[in-house]
Design a protein around this motif. Structure first.
Motif, short mmCIF file in Angstrom:
data_model
loop_
_atom_site.label_atom_id
_atom_site.label_comp_id
_atom_site.label_asym_id
_atom_site.label_seq_id
_atom_site.Cartn_x
_atom_site.Cartn_y
_atom_site.Cartn_z
N TRP A 1 0.84 -1.19 0.00
CA TRP A 1 0.00 0.00 0.00
C TRP A 1 0.87 1.24 0.00
CZ3 TRP A 1 -5.11 1.38 -0.05
CH2 TRP A 1 -6.05 0.34 -0.03
N GLU A 2 0.36 2.30 -0.58
CA GLU A 2 0.93 3.63 -0.46
C GLU A 2 -0.15 4.53 0.13
OE1 GLU A 2 4.09 4.35 -4.09
OE2 GLU A 2 2.02 4.97 -4.37
N LEU A 3 0.20 5.24 1.18
CA LEU A 3 -0.72 6.20 1.78
C LEU A 3 0.01 7.53 1.94
CD1 LEU A 3 -2.32 4.03 4.61
CD2 LEU A 3 -3.41 4.74 2.48
N PRO A 4 -0.71 8.65 1.79
CA PRO A 4 -0.05 9.95 1.96
C PRO A 4 0.16 10.28 3.43
CG PRO A 4 -2.37 10.25 1.44
CD PRO A 4 -2.10 8.78 1.35
N ASP A 5 1.29 10.97 3.70
CA ASP A 5 1.51 11.49 5.04
C ASP A 5 0.92 12.89 5.13
OD1 ASP A 5 3.36 13.24 3.83
OD2 ASP A 5 5.10 12.20 4.63
N LEU A 6 1.16 13.58 6.21
CA LEU A 6 0.55 14.89 6.42
C LEU A 6 1.04 15.95 5.44
CD1 LEU A 6 0.39 14.87 10.30
CD2 LEU A 6 -1.52 14.79 8.69
#
Length: 189
Positions: free
Chosen positions: A17-22
């Motif tokens: 998975w790839e998820l965005p950080d803040l």
């Protein structure tokens, strides 16, 4: 109403998975080369998370030199819980002194795939990215009077870093149920 996790994911491999950080940068969730990886489903508004957030940050920092990789993930529906959105996440990261990435699961698909049900919900993976522990931080909750020690998660991290299995049963994680968007609730929710 409090929701509890279960141990049905022991041995489950962390999916790609790839998820965005803040800051909006994409972070690979399943990253090889770490003796242990901890995924913590959390959010800003939950009293169960607020109860342990500072101790959690301190504890995972103490294991970072030994190779623990920690990622926090916020999967709540921010349309109905705006305090869990980016501003709340930044405020939480600052007040809890978290030194690890805080990721946004806006689609809630990552939480659904892992089977996350509450905040906090802890998933610990070994060097092969297989779940070794899925459970509570410790025996405390906001109203039960037990001290915040982190002993259950700490012991699981110690064993996982040593390449050992974490004995069952695991005390279930307990907290606020993940705030699902309409049509996103897991089966049986």
């Amino acid at each position: 109403m409090a929701v509890e996790s279960n141990a049905d994911k022991i041995g489950y491999r962390l999916p790609e998975w790839e998820l965005p950080d803040l800051s909006g940068s994409l972070v690979q969730v399943a990253e090889a080369g770490h003796p242990a990886t901890l995924i913590a489903f959390v959010c800003n508004h939950c009293p169960y998370v607020q109860h342990v957030e500072a101790a959690f940050g301190e504890m995972v920092d103490s294991f970072a030199p030994a190779g623990l990789r920690t990622l926090a993930v916020m999967s709540n529906d921010v349309a109905t819980y705006p305090e869990d959105g980016p501003e709340g996440m930044v405020a939480q990261k600052e007040r809890a002194l978290w030194n690890f990435p805080y990721l946004v699961d806006a689609s809630q698909d990552f939480a659904l795939e892992l089977g996350a049900v509450c905040t906090p919900d802890f998933f610990l993976f070994d060097s092969a990215l297989a779940v070794t522990y899925r459970g509570a931080f410790d025996a405390s909750s906001p109203k039960n009077g037990n001290p915040v020690t982190g002993e259950l998660l700490s012991e699981a991290i110690t064993l996982t870093l040593a390449g050992e299995s974490v004995p069952l049963p695991h005390r279930p994680a307990m907290g606020c149920g993940i705030k699902w968007a309409e049509g996103k609730e897991p089966a049986g929710a």
